[in-house]
Write a protein that holds these residues in place. Structure first.
Motif, PDB file in Angstrom:
ATOM      1  N   ASP A   1      18.649 -72.731 -45.110  1.00 57.82           N
ATOM      2  CA  ASP A   1      17.631 -72.146 -45.790  1.00 57.82           C
ATOM      3  C   ASP A   1      18.023 -71.396 -46.890  1.00 57.82           C
ATOM      4  OD1 ASP A   1      15.473 -70.769 -46.140  1.00 57.82           O
ATOM      5  OD2 ASP A   1      14.922 -70.127 -44.175  1.00 57.82           O
ATOM      6  N   VAL A   2      17.532 -72.054 -47.960  1.00 57.10           N
ATOM      7  CA  VAL A   2      18.018 -71.551 -49.279  1.00 57.10           C
ATOM      8  C   VAL A   2      17.409 -70.090 -49.671  1.00 57.10           C
ATOM      9  CG1 VAL A   2      18.240 -73.565 -50.372  1.00 57.10           C
ATOM     10  CG2 VAL A   2      16.036 -72.453 -50.631  1.00 57.10           C
ATOM     11  N   SER A   3      16.215 -69.931 -48.694  1.00 59.69           N
ATOM     12  CA  SER A   3      15.851 -68.411 -48.992  1.00 59.69           C
ATOM     13  C   SER A   3      16.153 -67.127 -47.942  1.00 59.69           C
ATOM     14  CB  SER A   3      14.210 -68.516 -48.531  1.00 59.69           C
ATOM     15  OG  SER A   3      14.038 -68.763 -47.105  1.00 59.69           O
ATOM     16  N   ASP A   4      17.371 -67.647 -47.203  1.00 57.54           N
ATOM     17  CA  ASP A   4      17.963 -66.862 -46.310  1.00 57.54           C
ATOM     18  C   ASP A   4      19.353 -66.722 -46.756  1.00 57.54           C
ATOM     19  OD1 ASP A   4      19.791 -66.604 -43.652  1.00 57.54           O
ATOM     20  OD2 ASP A   4      17.970 -65.336 -43.415  1.00 57.54           O
ATOM     21  N   GLU A   5      19.744 -65.422 -47.232  1.00 56.30           N
ATOM     22  CA  GLU A   5      21.172 -65.153 -47.746  1.00 56.30           C
ATOM     23  C   GLU A   5      22.214 -65.621 -46.805  1.00 56.30           C
ATOM     24  OE1 GLU A   5      23.577 -61.516 -50.215  1.00 56.30           O
ATOM     25  OE2 GLU A   5      21.785 -61.064 -48.834  1.00 56.30           O
ATOM     26  N   ALA A   6      22.102 -65.186 -45.435  1.00 54.93           N
ATOM     27  CA  ALA A   6      23.196 -65.450 -44.314  1.00 54.93           C
ATOM     28  C   ALA A   6      23.278 -67.005 -44.394  1.00 54.93           C
ATOM     29  CB  ALA A   6      22.608 -64.665 -43.164  1.00 54.93           C
ATOM     30  N   SER A   7      22.013 -67.525 -44.271  1.00 53.15           N
ATOM     31  CA  SER A   7      22.473 -69.281 -44.167  1.00 53.15           C
ATOM     32  C   SER A   7      22.890 -69.671 -45.401  1.00 53.15           C
ATOM     33  CB  SER A   7      20.817 -69.791 -44.119  1.00 53.15           C
ATOM     34  OG  SER A   7      20.889 -71.136 -43.923  1.00 53.15           O
ATOM     35  N   VAL A   8      22.768 -69.148 -46.503  1.00 50.54           N
ATOM     36  CA  VAL A   8      23.187 -69.715 -47.702  1.00 50.54           C
ATOM     37  C   VAL A   8      24.861 -69.383 -47.776  1.00 50.54           C
ATOM     38  CG1 VAL A   8      23.710 -69.520 -50.238  1.00 50.54           C
ATOM     39  CG2 VAL A   8      21.314 -69.641 -49.206  1.00 50.54           C
TER      40      VAL A   8
ATOM     41  N   ILE B   1      26.249 -76.571 -62.683  1.00 52.88           N
ATOM     42  CA  ILE B   1      25.357 -76.037 -62.097  1.00 52.88           C
ATOM     43  C   ILE B   1      23.952 -76.806 -62.705  1.00 52.88           C
ATOM     44  CG2 ILE B   1      23.960 -73.753 -61.145  1.00 52.88           C
ATOM     45  CD1 ILE B   1      26.580 -72.479 -61.182  1.00 52.88           C
ATOM     46  N   ILE B   2      23.123 -77.567 -61.957  1.00 52.53           N
ATOM     47  CA  ILE B   2      21.924 -78.100 -62.531  1.00 52.53           C
ATOM     48  C   ILE B   2      20.803 -77.640 -61.547  1.00 52.53           C
ATOM     49  CG2 ILE B   2      21.074 -80.248 -63.064  1.00 52.53           C
ATOM     50  CD1 ILE B   2      24.040 -81.330 -62.827  1.00 52.53           C
TER      51      ILE B   2
ATOM     52  N   VAL C   1      28.665 -70.381 -55.656  1.00 52.36           N
ATOM     53  CA  VAL C   1      29.853 -71.359 -56.123  1.00 52.36           C
ATOM     54  C   VAL C   1      30.458 -70.948 -57.390  1.00 52.36           C
ATOM     55  CG1 VAL C   1      28.550 -73.346 -55.314  1.00 52.36           C
ATOM     56  CG2 VAL C   1      28.288 -72.475 -57.451  1.00 52.36           C
ATOM     57  N   LEU C   2      30.028 -69.896 -57.733  1.00 54.16           N
ATOM     58  CA  LEU C   2      30.574 -69.386 -59.276  1.00 54.16           C
ATOM     59  C   LEU C   2      32.142 -68.882 -59.292  1.00 54.16           C
ATOM     60  CD1 LEU C   2      27.779 -67.258 -60.486  1.00 54.16           C
ATOM     61  CD2 LEU C   2      28.565 -69.350 -61.538  1.00 54.16           C
ATOM     62  N   ALA C   3      32.651 -68.310 -58.223  1.00 57.15           N
ATOM     63  CA  ALA C   3      33.788 -67.873 -58.137  1.00 57.15           C
ATOM     64  C   ALA C   3      34.735 -68.943 -57.919  1.00 57.15           C
ATOM     65  CB  ALA C   3      34.131 -66.876 -56.916  1.00 57.15           C
ATOM     66  N   GLY C   4      34.652 -70.172 -57.082  1.00 59.47           N
ATOM     67  CA  GLY C   4      35.423 -71.219 -57.066  1.00 59.47           C
ATOM     68  C   GLY C   4      35.521 -72.081 -58.485  1.00 59.47           C
ATOM     69  N   MET C   5      34.196 -72.037 -59.068  1.00 60.51           N
ATOM     70  CA  MET C   5      34.309 -72.804 -60.416  1.00 60.51           C
ATOM     71  C   MET C   5      35.050 -72.172 -61.265  1.00 60.51           C
ATOM     72  SD  MET C   5      30.222 -74.147 -60.553  1.00 60.51           S
ATOM     73  CE  MET C   5      29.490 -75.446 -59.385  1.00 60.51           C
ATOM     74  N   SER C   6      34.948 -70.870 -61.433  1.00 60.91           N
ATOM     75  CA  SER C   6      35.523 -70.149 -62.652  1.00 60.91           C
ATOM     76  C   SER C   6      37.380 -70.313 -62.141  1.00 60.91           C
ATOM     77  CB  SER C   6      35.289 -68.505 -62.345  1.00 60.91           C
ATOM     78  OG  SER C   6      33.969 -68.330 -62.646  1.00 60.91           O
ATOM     79  N   GLU C   7      37.526 -70.180 -61.014  1.00 57.46           N
ATOM     80  CA  GLU C   7      39.065 -70.478 -60.652  1.00 57.46           C
ATOM     81  C   GLU C   7      39.616 -71.515 -61.184  1.00 57.46           C
ATOM     82  OE1 GLU C   7      39.229 -69.578 -56.362  1.00 57.46           O
ATOM     83  OE2 GLU C   7      38.850 -67.519 -56.845  1.00 57.46           O
TER      84      GLU C   7
ATOM     85  N   ALA D   1      34.906 -76.749 -48.778  1.00 59.02           N
ATOM     86  CA  ALA D   1      36.276 -76.499 -49.348  1.00 59.02           C
ATOM     87  C   ALA D   1      36.111 -76.238 -50.872  1.00 59.02           C
ATOM     88  CB  ALA D   1      37.194 -77.872 -49.202  1.00 59.02           C
ATOM     89  N   LYS D   2      35.247 -76.817 -51.574  1.00 56.83           N
ATOM     90  CA  LYS D   2      35.041 -76.496 -52.888  1.00 56.83           C
ATOM     91  C   LYS D   2      33.945 -77.350 -53.385  1.00 56.83           C
ATOM     92  CE  LYS D   2      37.092 -80.710 -55.341  1.00 56.83           C
ATOM     93  NZ  LYS D   2      37.660 -81.200 -56.487  1.00 56.83           N
ATOM     94  N   VAL D   3      33.256 -76.817 -54.168  1.00 47.84           N
ATOM     95  CA  VAL D   3      31.881 -77.215 -54.918  1.00 47.84           C
ATOM     96  C   VAL D   3      31.994 -77.247 -56.530  1.00 47.84           C
ATOM     97  CG1 VAL D   3      29.507 -77.043 -55.033  1.00 47.84           C
ATOM     98  CG2 VAL D   3      30.283 -76.301 -52.995  1.00 47.84           C
ATOM     99  N   ASP D   4      32.105 -78.743 -57.139  1.00 49.97           N
ATOM    100  CA  ASP D   4      32.228 -78.739 -58.520  1.00 49.97           C
ATOM    101  C   ASP D   4      30.945 -79.169 -59.147  1.00 49.97           C
ATOM    102  OD1 ASP D   4      35.388 -79.264 -58.340  1.00 49.97           O
ATOM    103  OD2 ASP D   4      34.696 -80.817 -56.953  1.00 49.97           O
ATOM    104  N   ILE D   5      29.980 -79.608 -58.389  1.00 51.34           N
ATOM    105  CA  ILE D   5      28.674 -79.895 -58.770  1.00 51.34           C
ATOM    106  C   ILE D   5      27.738 -79.400 -57.866  1.00 51.34           C
ATOM    107  CG2 ILE D   5      27.059 -81.534 -59.842  1.00 51.34           C
ATOM    108  CD1 ILE D   5      29.584 -83.511 -59.813  1.00 51.34           C
ATOM    109  N   LEU D   6      26.758 -78.344 -58.542  1.00 56.15           N
ATOM    110  CA  LEU D   6      25.787 -77.873 -57.590  1.00 56.15           C
ATOM    111  C   LEU D   6      24.291 -78.277 -58.251  1.00 56.15           C
ATOM    112  CD1 LEU D   6      24.343 -76.045 -55.420  1.00 56.15           C
ATOM    113  CD2 LEU D   6      24.589 -73.988 -57.017  1.00 56.15           C
TER     114      LEU D   6
END
Length: 255
Positions: free
Chosen positions: A64-71, A134-135, A122-128, A79-84
């Protein structure tokens, strides 16, 4: 074809159970990425996984994208997200004077806050890793106004603004942030719009569909695959110069 090769990259597509999200997942798989589709309807997601599995490595995750805990829980499992691809969205209609605070907040939560929450994860992993795409699937409603959807327009304008701000922040980190802005597209959202027009005006389904298609100079509805093709272009490693853009996919409705 080399530029379309997304081998070794993992993509997450929110709202991936149907429509644009399903078309995007299919396009990314065909380009070689592994894909996780996320959304609220697990049965629908599992159906998409079964349908698209012949194309490549795909799984699903309830979100549920509107719920912080769910996200946080959903993205912690990746494990990683290269493309969101932030595609999850919702549209409801009402004149501004009759727009309840609940409707207003719901449009912001799903369309804008959800995009923010998922992007943040996803920003921390992408930065590392020094790479990320991000689209955000916004809308022409993020670039212009339409009557009776003020809350939706406000949310989608917010998505475009956030995309442009984020693009400035990540420009030197190997990450890009862009928005794709479809016009009226052949999806369930448009099906509901057609039903609403029919209920309120007495027009037939064909007349209601023609009314929506008339906003497109090509005189037709955009197809989900056309939006997916734009997303795929932005996801490519060699699309690094595309950053902070809001690209209309609307047949020329907006210049």
């Amino acid at each position: 074809m080399k530029s379309l090769n997304l081998q070794g990259l993992h993509a997450v597509v929110t709202g991936g159970g149907s429509g644009i999200g399903a078309a995007v997942a299919s396009a990314l798989l065909e380009a070689g990425a592994s894909v996780t589709v996320m959304g609220r309807n697990l049965d629908r997601l599992q159906g998409q996984v079964a349908a698209l599995m012949p194309l490549g490595v795909i799984d699903c995750c309830e979100l549920d994208v509107s719920d912080e805990a769910s996200v946080k829980a959903a993205f912690a499992a990746q494990a990683k997200v290269d493309i969101l691809v932030n595609n999850a969205g919702q549209a409801e209609t009402a004149p501004l004077a009759k727009t309840s605070l609940d409707l207003w907040q719901r449009m912001l939560n799903v369309n804008l806050t959800g995009t923010f929450l998922c992007s943040r994860e996803v920003l921390a992993g992408m930065s590392e890793r020094g790479f990320g795409r991000i689209i955000n699937v916004a809308s022409t409603a993020g670039l212009t106004g339409y009557a009776y959807v003020a809350a939706y327009c406000a949310a989608k304008h917010g998505v475009v603004g956030m995309t442009r701000a984020l693009a400035q922040e990540v420009a030197k980190k190997g990450i890009t942030a862009n928005a794709v802005c479809p016009g009226y597209t052949e999806t369930e959202i448009v099906d509901r719009a057609i039903a609403n027009i029919m209920a309120k005006t007495g027009r037939s389904a064909e007349q209601a569909r023609a009314e929506l298609a008339a906003s497109n100079p090509q005189g037709r509805l955009v197809q989900p695959q056309e939006v997916a093709d734009a997303v795929l272009w932005l996801a490519r490693p060699d699309s690094a110069a595309m950053n902070g853009q809001a690209i209309s996919v609307c047949g020329g409705e907006l210049g």
